[in-house]
Scaffold this motif. Structure first.
Motif, PDB file in Angstrom:
ATOM      1  N   ALA A  37       0.836  -1.204   0.000  1.00 45.32           N
ATOM      2  CA  ALA A  37       0.000   0.000   0.000  1.00 45.32           C
ATOM      3  C   ALA A  37       0.871   1.255   0.000  1.00 45.32           C
ATOM      4  N   ILE A  38       2.005   1.188   0.710  1.00 44.09           N
ATOM      5  CA  ILE A  38       2.875   2.360   0.805  1.00 44.09           C
ATOM      6  C   ILE A  38       3.726   2.515  -0.461  1.00 44.09           C
ATOM      7  N   ALA A  39       4.281   1.405  -0.914  1.00 38.53           N
ATOM      8  CA  ALA A  39       5.159   1.484  -2.099  1.00 38.53           C
ATOM      9  C   ALA A  39       4.360   1.771  -3.364  1.00 38.53           C
ATOM     10  N   VAL A  82       2.492   5.101   7.226  1.00 34.42           N
ATOM     11  CA  VAL A  82       2.210   5.923   6.050  1.00 34.42           C
ATOM     12  C   VAL A  82       2.925   7.267   6.084  1.00 34.42           C
ATOM     13  N   ASN A  83       2.891   7.930   7.219  1.00 32.21           N
ATOM     14  CA  ASN A  83       3.474   9.282   7.239  1.00 32.21           C
ATOM     15  C   ASN A  83       4.589   9.468   8.265  1.00 32.21           C
ATOM     16  N   GLY A  84       4.989   8.390   8.929  1.00 36.69           N
ATOM     17  CA  GLY A  84       6.137   8.469   9.823  1.00 36.69           C
ATOM     18  C   GLY A  84       5.891   9.247  11.109  1.00 36.69           C
ATOM     19  N   ARG A  85       4.640   9.620  11.361  1.00 38.50           N
ATOM     20  CA  ARG A  85       4.331  10.365  12.582  1.00 38.50           C
ATOM     21  C   ARG A  85       3.891   9.401  13.688  1.00 38.50           C
ATOM     22  N   LEU A  90      -0.953  11.586  15.926  1.00 43.32           N
ATOM     23  CA  LEU A  90      -2.003  11.632  14.902  1.00 43.32           C
ATOM     24  C   LEU A  90      -3.387  11.619  15.544  1.00 43.32           C
ATOM     25  N   GLU A 272      -9.003   5.901   6.772  1.00 42.22           N
ATOM     26  CA  GLU A 272      -7.765   5.969   5.984  1.00 42.22           C
ATOM     27  C   GLU A 272      -6.750   4.939   6.473  1.00 42.22           C
TER      28      GLU A 272
ATOM     29  N   ARG B  69       2.627  10.763  -7.261  1.00 41.68           N
ATOM     30  CA  ARG B  69       1.513  10.258  -6.466  1.00 41.68           C
ATOM     31  C   ARG B  69       0.403  11.299  -6.467  1.00 41.68           C
ATOM     32  N   ASP B 195       8.940  11.979   7.513  1.00 38.79           N
ATOM     33  CA  ASP B 195       7.733  12.296   8.286  1.00 38.79           C
ATOM     34  C   ASP B 195       7.277  13.735   8.047  1.00 38.79           C
TER      35      ASP B 195
END
Lengths: 316, 519
Positions: A37-39, A82-85, A90, A272, B69, B195
């Motif tokens: 999903a990420i790649a 997904v966003n490294g947070r 989040l 999401e 993307r 991030d």
């Protein structure tokens, strides 16, 4: 009360432990691969393998669970794939939006629900009774997304009197913030209010059969005073339990309403995260939901004792 | 022992509930209108100031800034810049590069860089940053669709601060696609992209605040090298995943441009003269077939599928007529596009039935794997009828997007599968490397020496040989019919009339250097 709360702690801890196992297993049982999903769909198998290793998803499941639980102990809920947070960051950033929506919707649900219940639970003529029954049935049948879309079309686009997209925090600007909240909160609250109204109405009708009501009437107490001083307070116990349960449903309904009104709350985050197989965020959300549900249950029990002196915590 | 309850009385609880509701209503009626506030105060003409509000149906992915993307379309080209950009006519135009020169064998490229470009940190852009960016594009984990092209560069030399020399073993026709797609990143802060903590480019807007999944705000770069640009003070990008809510945001005036609105909805919006469409590339919708498993291990069975598909019906019913009917995998504007082959497989159910009989696969069960997205599902409905008419027995295997993507990467999509590739805008040479349906390791498992030779001929073609090479490859691929394009659909961003000067470059990225708000 403190004793009661202390006695509930072990069962709460057990619920959370079992929930943590379920929260960990559930997203992994769904087919799909967070690394893919990420790649992206057009990634090569090599790229996906690199992403998987980077996320630590190539390790055994017990090792991943142990890492997560250890992290929870130190307040680390993990990091979004997904966003490294951090997942906690989040969730915290979305919590305000959902809490504001849930509080305003809960207030509307309570006020409208009790209001409808009082109207229905008070002696009326045939026509007003029919109108009330029809209103209740329509509100019960209309799902929040439908009410939301109708409100968007009517009050947002045809007659633009209230904003229908986005949000402003009540803490930042209460005047503007409440305008962004009114339509989603109404859409969310209406079906729940109708359900509570029905419960209160039934409870009030039963209460009117009680001896103390006959006595009050015989003593010449005016009908309004009988309703507000005698019948309603003794009919609210059922409503309080129902409101406690319905708050959970409000949170579930918020997922749909947030989407319709483009609000970025926990519902949108959950959808999401599931779509992207963002395991650690899903896990934190599930565990958080269980904790909130358990706390609301305890709070409901406490509130019930305030409303009905016959209920004692020790007896529960 | 009996204890008496403490705390608020029943009457107080009732009064409290009513009181809070009253305060809420008072707040509503006594304050400024959010609808008025959202309407904006845009001035007429290209004047400085104002904040441009955009909306997308996908979140920003700064970690994948080197990839194309959907979530990056609305901000990537605002914060970053590439070496060169392909314009509407397909010609590369310099951005951070001043000029380029190829040697005679087309295996060495010397690029001269601008000497006035600066990162938002204040540091001047150097050849080392270009080298770093191209090297990163070659790393699979960075997910660039053109990693395979970047890997063809065998050597990257920084010759001084403003000259880069690229060496290749063999010439390639894809280099400008790579330049167009690859943003030049700051080698010193590249780790911060993971991030979104540090997102530093050379573009006209500076990354300010990112709330993942919710919004992104950018502010004007006061040190941008072009005088008096950008006009705007800032840009916000809201993430709105619900299609109806995305339209509501546009209609309600919350945003001036939205990406991700479906083709049909976009067409309906333009019936209101407040909105117009900006071309944002397009999407190929091929029906792939696994050539290693029955029934599609027989070429006749594959060709039967190609004849069976009613592409005109897909164009009309799924895309409201706004799509290109073609059997080819190349962008319709491609130089050397073999137009004579574009409709080789016109809808011919009789011919399809004949080929099915010839292949001996009549009544063969054909599971078709697809993602649970609206367009593939609509295409499936038509394809299912078409294949049934031809003598197959098609059944749907609908997977959620994550599961579908995982199966696609693993190459386990089954005998037939509906894919989508947003690659309109890439050259044919690049598509051969980047499009999963066609590249080495494709889910159809199609590979032959002849295919490799014909691909190489296209990828190394010159202006003189491109048309012949592309025609030869197309002819061969159509005959093998391992991947059948159904249609190439257009893709749009919907723009409000209040926004002027905005540009959408090939593959969908928005450029707002000259954008301004007007009434």
């Amino acid at each position: 009360m403190t004793g009661h709360l202390l006695r509930r702690l072990p069962s709460l801890a057990l619920v959370l432990l079992v929930s943590s196992v379920i929260a960990f297993a559930l997203p992994r049982l769904a087919p799909g691969d967070p690394a893919a999903a990420i790649a992206g769909a057009d990634a090569s198998p090599r790229a996906v393998a690199e992403v998987r290793a980077e996320l630590g998803l190539d390790r055994s499941l017990p090792a991943q669970y142990a890492d997560w639980i250890t992290g929870l102990g130190s307040g680390d809920f993990g990091t979004s794939f997904v966003n490294g947070r951090p997942a906690a960051e989040l969730i915290a950033s979305r919590l305000g939006s959902t809490v504001e929506l849930a509080i305003v919707a809960a207030i509307l649900m309570t006020v409208l629900g009790v209001g409808l219940g009082v109207l229905g639970g008070t002696p009326r003529g045939k026509v007003s009774r029919a109108v009330l029954d029809l209103t209740g049935s329509v509100l019960l049948a209309a799902p929040p997304f439908l009410t939301g879309l109708l409100l968007v079309l009517l009050l947002g686009i045809a007659f633009p009197v209230l904003p229908v997209s986005g949000e402003v925090s009540l803490l930042d600007d209460p005047g503007i913030g409440i305008q962004y909240l009114i339509l989603p909160a109404v859409a969310l609250a209406l079906p729940q209010a109708a359900a509570i109204g029905r419960l209160v109405e039934t409870a009030m009708r039963q209460a009117r059969q009680e001896d103390y009501v006959d006595l009050a009437v015989a003593k010449g107490v005016p009908p309004g005073r009988v309703t507000w001083r005698h019948v309603l307070p003794n009919s609210l116990g059922t409503a309080v339990v129902a409101i406690g349960l319905r708050v959970g449903e409000l949170l579930a309904g918020a997922i749909v309403v947030e989407a319709v009104f483009a609000r970025n709350g926990l519902g949108a985050l959950a959808v999401e995260s599931v779509k992207n197989r963002d395991y650690l965020v899903i896990q934190a959300l599930i565990l958080g939901s269980v904790l909130v549900a358990a706390l609301i249950q305890i709070l409901t029990e406490l509130l019930l004792t305030r409303l009905d002196p016959r209920v004692r915590l020790e007896a529960r | 022992m009996r204890t008496s309850p403490q705390g608020p009385s029943r009457r107080l609880l009732l009064a409290g509930g009513l009181g809070v509701a009253g305060v809420s209503l008072f707040s509503l009626t006594g304050c400024q209108s959010a609808v008025d506030a959202g309407a904006g105060d845009a001035a007429a003409g290209p004047v400085r100031g104002g904040v441009l509000n955009l909306a997308a149906n996908a979140d920003a992915q700064p970690a994948f800034v080197l990839a194309n993307r959907a979530g990056n379309w609305l901000w990537r080209r605002l914060v970053f810049e590439p070496l060169a950009e392909i314009d509407a006519s397909g010609t590369p135009q310099p951005v951070l590069a001043k000029s380029w020169a190829f040697d005679e064998a087309r295996t060495k490229v010397t690029i001269e860089l601008r000497d006035d470009a600066k990162f938002h940190s204040g540091r001047a852009l150097t050849a080392a940053d270009v080298k770093f960016s191209l090297e990163q594009a070659a790393i699979p984990a960075n997910a660039s669709q053109l990693a395979a092209v970047a890997q063809k560069i065998t050597r990257i030399e920084a010759d001084g601060d403003h000259r880069v020399v690229l060496t290749l073993d063999r010439p390639t026709d894809s280099l400008f696609d790579l330049f167009h797609l690859t943003m030049i990143v700051d080698s010193e802060t590249f780790a911060g992209l993971a991030d979104g903590a540090k997102v530093v480019g050379t573009g006209p807007f500076v990354w300010k605040e990112w709330k993942p999944g919710a919004s992104l705000s950018l502010e004007r770069n006061p040190s941008y090298r072009v005088p008096e640009r950008p006009y705007l003070d800032g840009v916000t990008v809201s993430v709105i995943t619900d299609p109806t809510a995305l339209q509501s945001a546009l209609r309600g005036g919350r945003v001036q441009l939205a990406a991700g609105i479906g083709t049909k909805d976009a067409g309906l919006l333009t019936k209101d003269d407040k909105f117009s469409l900006e071309n944002a590339g397009g999407v190929f919708y091929p029906l792939g077939l696994d050539v290693t498993a029955a029934p599609f291990d027989k070429k006749e069975a594959r060709q039967a599928v190609a004849y069976a598909i009613d592409r005109e019906r897909i164009k009309d019913q799924v895309f409201g007529g706004d799509a290109t009917v073609t059997d080819l995998w190349w962008s319709p504007g491609q130089d050397g596009y073999p137009q004579d082959l574009a409709t080789k497989y016109s809808y011919d159910p009789a011919k399809a039935r004949e080929l099915v009989e010839k292949a001996g696969v009549k009544g063969a069960k054909v599971p078709i794997t697809l993602a649970n997205l609206p367009i593939p599902q609509s295409i499936f409905e038509i394809v299912q009828n078409n294949l049934r008419e031809a003598g197959f027995e098609p059944v749907a295997e609908v997977l959620d997007t994550a599961q579908f993507d995982a199966r696609q990467v693993e190459g386990k999509l089954g005998p037939a599968f509906l894919l989508l590739h947003g690659m309109v805008g890439f050259s044919a040479a690049t598509i051969l490397d980047a499009m999963p349906s066609l590249r080495a390791g494709n889910p159809s498992k199609f590979t032959t020496d002849e295919y490799d030779d014909l691909r190489t001929a296209v990828q190394e073609a010159t202006d003189d040989t491109r048309a012949t090479a592309l025609s030869g490859l197309s002819d061969y691929m159509l005959d093998e019919a391992f991947s059948n394009v159904t249609v190439v659909a257009n893709q749009y961003h919907v723009k409000a009339r209040a926004l002027a000067g905005v540009q959408v470059v090939a593959l969908g990225s928005v450029v707002a250097t000259d954008a301004y708000l007007t009434k």
